[in-house]
Scaffold this active site. Structure first.
Site, PDB file in Angstrom:
ATOM      1  N   ALA A 231       0.843  -1.194   0.000  1.00 31.17           N
ATOM      2  CA  ALA A 231       0.000   0.000   0.000  1.00 31.17           C
ATOM      3  C   ALA A 231       0.874   1.237   0.000  1.00 31.17           C
ATOM      4  CB  ALA A 231      -0.922   0.006   1.215  1.00 31.17           C
ATOM      5  N   LYS A 232       0.266   2.352  -0.373  1.00 31.16           N
ATOM      6  CA  LYS A 232       0.983   3.619  -0.486  1.00 31.16           C
ATOM      7  C   LYS A 232       1.626   4.029   0.833  1.00 31.16           C
ATOM      8  CE  LYS A 232      -1.620   7.184  -0.821  1.00 31.16           C
ATOM      9  NZ  LYS A 232      -2.590   8.164  -1.356  1.00 31.16           N
ATOM     10  N   ARG A 233       0.919   3.783   1.947  1.00 36.66           N
ATOM     11  CA  ARG A 233       1.427   4.238   3.230  1.00 36.66           C
ATOM     12  C   ARG A 233       2.727   3.551   3.615  1.00 36.66           C
ATOM     13  NH1 ARG A 233      -3.130   2.698   7.460  1.00 36.66           N
ATOM     14  NH2 ARG A 233      -4.375   3.637   5.805  1.00 36.66           N
ATOM     15  N   GLN A 235       5.107   2.921   1.349  1.00 37.38           N
ATOM     16  CA  GLN A 235       6.032   3.257   0.262  1.00 37.38           C
ATOM     17  C   GLN A 235       6.195   2.134  -0.753  1.00 37.38           C
ATOM     18  OE1 GLN A 235       7.249   4.058   3.733  1.00 37.38           O
ATOM     19  NE2 GLN A 235       5.938   5.792   3.263  1.00 37.38           N
TER      20      GLN A 235
END
Length: 263
Positions: A231-233, A235
């Site tokens: 996920a984006k959180r 990285q």
């Protein structure tokens, strides 16, 4: 990659049922949601081979629908304004030698009436909370069905007096998706297992507002070798980065899950 998997999973489930995958833009947080982000996301989804009916529903364009739901809940006596900041709330709910409660309730009673009226007159920030105990008493015992885990007893009390809106953001994820699912005729909600517990709240709101109850399928999350979510959180590599590195849409679909085919 996690977002790609979730989108492909939804498309595959819709195709399997002879249905239609709907795309919704959840942009109620104007401080984080920007047109350029939306355009970028839609372009990548199209690159993956996904299609959906137009126009898409943008939550920022339907705030009246959410306000109407809030008005109904208010008429039932189920909402109250909480003027406590997060710091104040944590301090008020903390035991002398313990951690703060996870699920606060009746937080309006934690602030002296004189101070509450003062903050209200001053236009202080507030959260609009659902009186959970009263709401559950009104709704009675509830269940919902998850295609991966079967019949579930609704337990919205694990969230306490959940926030349904704030002064600066006139709706919440919980309220807006519940209203949207009903208005859009959604019969199956697919999403990651990290949102499994949220469905307890959504089931309660459906009962209170007299809305239909869809089926749910909370799928597993893609994780790296260390167990972290893709996920984006955390990285993880963005789809646009994979694309820039020369990966094709078919490569990405195969990396997400070779069994998720796009019809």
């Amino acid at each position: 990659m996690g977002h790609a998997y979730s989108a492909l999973f939804a498309a595959a489930e819709a195709a399997r049922a002879g249905g239609t995958m709907l795309l919704r833009v959840e942009d109620i947080d104007v401080t984080r949601c920007r047109p350029e982000f939306e355009a970028r996301n839609l372009e990548v989804l199209r690159w993956l081979g996904l299609t959906w009916p137009e126009p898409v529903r943008r939550q920022s364009e339907h705030l009246d629908d959410y306000q109407a739901a809030l008005d109904r809940l208010k008429e039932m006596g189920l909402l109250y304004r909480c003027f406590l900041s997060r710091r104040e709330l944590n301090e008020a709910l903390s035991a002398p030698h313990g951690a703060p409660e996870v699920a606060p309730k009746d937080t309006d009673l934690l602030l002296p009436e004189k101070e509450r009226l003062k903050r209200e007159e001053e236009g202080a920030p507030f959260a609009l909370r659902l009186r959970m105990a009263r709401a559950m008493e009104r709704a009675g015992a509830l269940t919902w069905h998850d295609r991966a885990r079967g019949k579930q007893d609704a337990r919205p009390q694990i969230f306490g007096d959940v926030v349904l809106a704030r002064r600066d953001i006139p709706t919440s994820y919980h309220l807006s998706v519940t209203v949207d699912d009903a208005l859009q005729g959604v019969t199956l909600v697919t999403r990651g297992e990290d949102l499994f517990d949220s469905t307890h709240i959504h089931r309660l709101l459906q009962a209170l507002l007299g809305l239909p109850v869809p089926d749910y399928h909370h799928h597993g999350l893609l994780r790296d070798d260390a167990g972290k979510r893709l996920a984006k959180r955390y990285q993880s590599a963005a789809l646009r980065d994979l694309r820039a590195d020369g990966h094709s849409a078919e490569d990405v679909r195969r990396m997400a899950d070779p069994d998720l085919t796009v019809e």
